[in-house]
Motif scaffolding. Structure first.
Motif, PDB file in Angstrom:
ATOM      1  N   ALA A 194      -9.661 -31.105   4.060  1.00 55.65           N
ATOM      2  CA  ALA A 194      -8.903 -30.075   4.781  1.00 55.65           C
ATOM      3  C   ALA A 194      -9.835 -29.097   5.489  1.00 55.65           C
ATOM      4  N   GLY A 195      -9.556 -28.883   6.752  1.00 53.24           N
ATOM      5  CA  GLY A 195     -10.177 -27.762   7.464  1.00 53.24           C
ATOM      6  C   GLY A 195     -11.644 -27.884   7.788  1.00 53.24           C
ATOM      7  N   GLN A 196     -12.180 -29.103   7.792  1.00 50.75           N
ATOM      8  CA  GLN A 196     -13.601 -29.247   8.110  1.00 50.75           C
ATOM      9  C   GLN A 196     -13.780 -29.287   9.619  1.00 50.75           C
ATOM     10  N   TRP A 232     -14.164 -25.962  12.952  1.00 49.61           N
ATOM     11  CA  TRP A 232     -13.659 -24.608  13.239  1.00 49.61           C
ATOM     12  C   TRP A 232     -12.237 -24.643  13.782  1.00 49.61           C
ATOM     13  N   HIS A 233     -11.392 -23.782  13.234  1.00 48.99           N
ATOM     14  CA  HIS A 233      -9.991 -23.711  13.658  1.00 48.99           C
ATOM     15  C   HIS A 233      -9.371 -22.453  13.072  1.00 48.99           C
ATOM     16  N   THR A 234      -8.146 -22.182  13.446  1.00 49.04           N
ATOM     17  CA  THR A 234      -7.351 -21.253  12.657  1.00 49.04           C
ATOM     18  C   THR A 234      -6.067 -21.965  12.311  1.00 49.04           C
ATOM     19  N   ASP A 235      -5.547 -21.706  11.114  1.00 53.26           N
ATOM     20  CA  ASP A 235      -4.414 -22.479  10.637  1.00 53.26           C
ATOM     21  C   ASP A 235      -3.157 -22.170  11.447  1.00 53.26           C
ATOM     22  N   MET A 236      -2.396 -23.196  11.745  1.00 56.95           N
ATOM     23  CA  MET A 236      -1.055 -23.060  12.311  1.00 56.95           C
ATOM     24  C   MET A 236      -1.005 -22.480  13.725  1.00 56.95           C
ATOM     25  N   ILE A 280     -11.279 -16.959  12.630  1.00 60.48           N
ATOM     26  CA  ILE A 280     -11.193 -18.421  12.611  1.00 60.48           C
ATOM     27  C   ILE A 280     -12.108 -18.879  11.468  1.00 60.48           C
ATOM     28  N   HIS A 281     -11.946 -20.124  11.012  1.00 52.71           N
ATOM     29  CA  HIS A 281     -12.736 -20.550   9.853  1.00 52.71           C
ATOM     30  C   HIS A 281     -13.087 -22.036   9.902  1.00 52.71           C
ATOM     31  N   ASN A 282     -13.996 -22.400   9.025  1.00 51.19           N
ATOM     32  CA  ASN A 282     -14.532 -23.752   8.958  1.00 51.19           C
ATOM     33  C   ASN A 282     -14.872 -24.061   7.502  1.00 51.19           C
TER      34      ASN A 282
HETATM   35 FE   LIG Z   1      -7.771 -24.024   7.684  1.00 50.40          FE
END
Ligand SMILES: [Fe+2]
Length: 289
Positions: free
Chosen positions: A97-99, A101-105, A260-262
């Motif tokens: 999950a989430g690997q 950079w993005h922001t959720d939704m 944003i996160h990674n």
């Molecule tokens: Fe995420």
């Protein structure tokens, strides 16, 4: 309850709060304030079951139920398992999950407000915790944009597409299957303004991320592509970044509008990681579509 800033661009530790107990209204207000100021919060030494994690998270907004996968908590579909552990030949959670950079939704009409993760098993190597999460401040990224660009992009919108991130994970070797036609239909691309007024701080943030945006609607394709490439590079400048590293028992909470996160993919298949997660929608701030 004591709030201690990390001294970096994002991040604070919240001590003296037992998240297994109901949150008082003034505590909720204080935490929302801290999310606005610090973006990313750590609550050390927590002991929670899935129900308590969901109850705490639900104080901040409606919880998302992730229909796309099978890793929901029995009887509490708002709680999802993120894990690389395989039991009896079956994965017990979503492994990657989430690997990236993005922001959720951001691909959703009602965007995410916050994420709440409870770290149960954390991979360690040589005394160092692995599987942390990197963040970048979109308050700071907006602030630094050239004035002309702020003006030009002010009334423009970005088209976000769930499939972009999904496919990029597959290209990186993820075993997730391609989206089915039915899944694609439930997640059509949506547009959001390039800049949002942050619901807590009232300040503008750059609401873009390398994960989902596919184009700026108001620009011709070539210019859109150039502008997005610029924004993706700009928003990841080292000075906007903060890295969170786990201690087992931590609850990690962040707000998704100003960051944003990674998820850092620095651990192997046999270095076990077990996280329980709730995702809070921004329905209390932007209405529920
Ligand atoms: Fe995420």
């Amino acid at each position: 309850m004591k709030v201690t800033g990390s001294g970096q661009i994002l991040g604070a530790a919240i001590d003296g709060l037992d998240l297994s107990r109901p949150l008082a209204d003034d505590e909720l207000d204080a935490l929302i304030g801290a999310l606005g100021r610090y973006g990313v919060l750590r609550f050390p030494r927590q002991r929670l079951d899935a129900r308590q994690l969901a109850d705490f998270s639900a104080r901040f907004g409606k919880l998302e139920i992730n229909v796309a996968n099978a890793y929901q908590e029995p009887g509490i579909p708002e709680v999802m398992t993120l894990s690389n552990i395989v039991e009896n030949g079956r994965p017990i959670g979503l492994a990657d999950a989430g690997q990236g950079w993005h922001t959720d939704m951001s691909y959703s009409r009602t965007i995410a407000f916050a994420n709440v993760l409870y770290g149960i098993e954390i991979p360690m190597r040589g005394g160092k915790a692995l599987g942390g999460t990197e963040f970048a401040s979109m308050h700071a990224a907006y602030e630094d944009l050239p004035e002309e660009m702020k003006r030009d992009l002010e009334d423009m919108t970005i088209l976000h597409d769930f499939e972009k991130f999904w496919e990029s994970m597959r290209e990186k070797g993820s075993k997730r299957p391609p989206l089915t036609e039915a899944q694609r239909k439930t997640k059509p691309p949506v547009s959001h303004p390039v800049f949002l007024a942050h619901p807590i701080t009232g300040l503008k943030v750059l609401y873009a991320n390398p994960g989902y945006p596919v184009r700026i609607n108001e620009l011709p394709p070539k210019e859109s592509e150039k502008m997005l490439a610029y924004l993706f590079e700009h928003q990841l400048r080292p000075k906007y970044r903060y890295a969170f590293h786990w201690t087992p028992g931590d609850v990690l909470m962040w707000e998704d509008i100003g960051t944003i996160h990674n998820a850092i993919a620095d651990y192997g298949q046999h270095e076990h990681r077990l996280i329980k997660r709730c995702q809070v929608m921004a329905d209390r701030f932007f209405g529920d579509a």
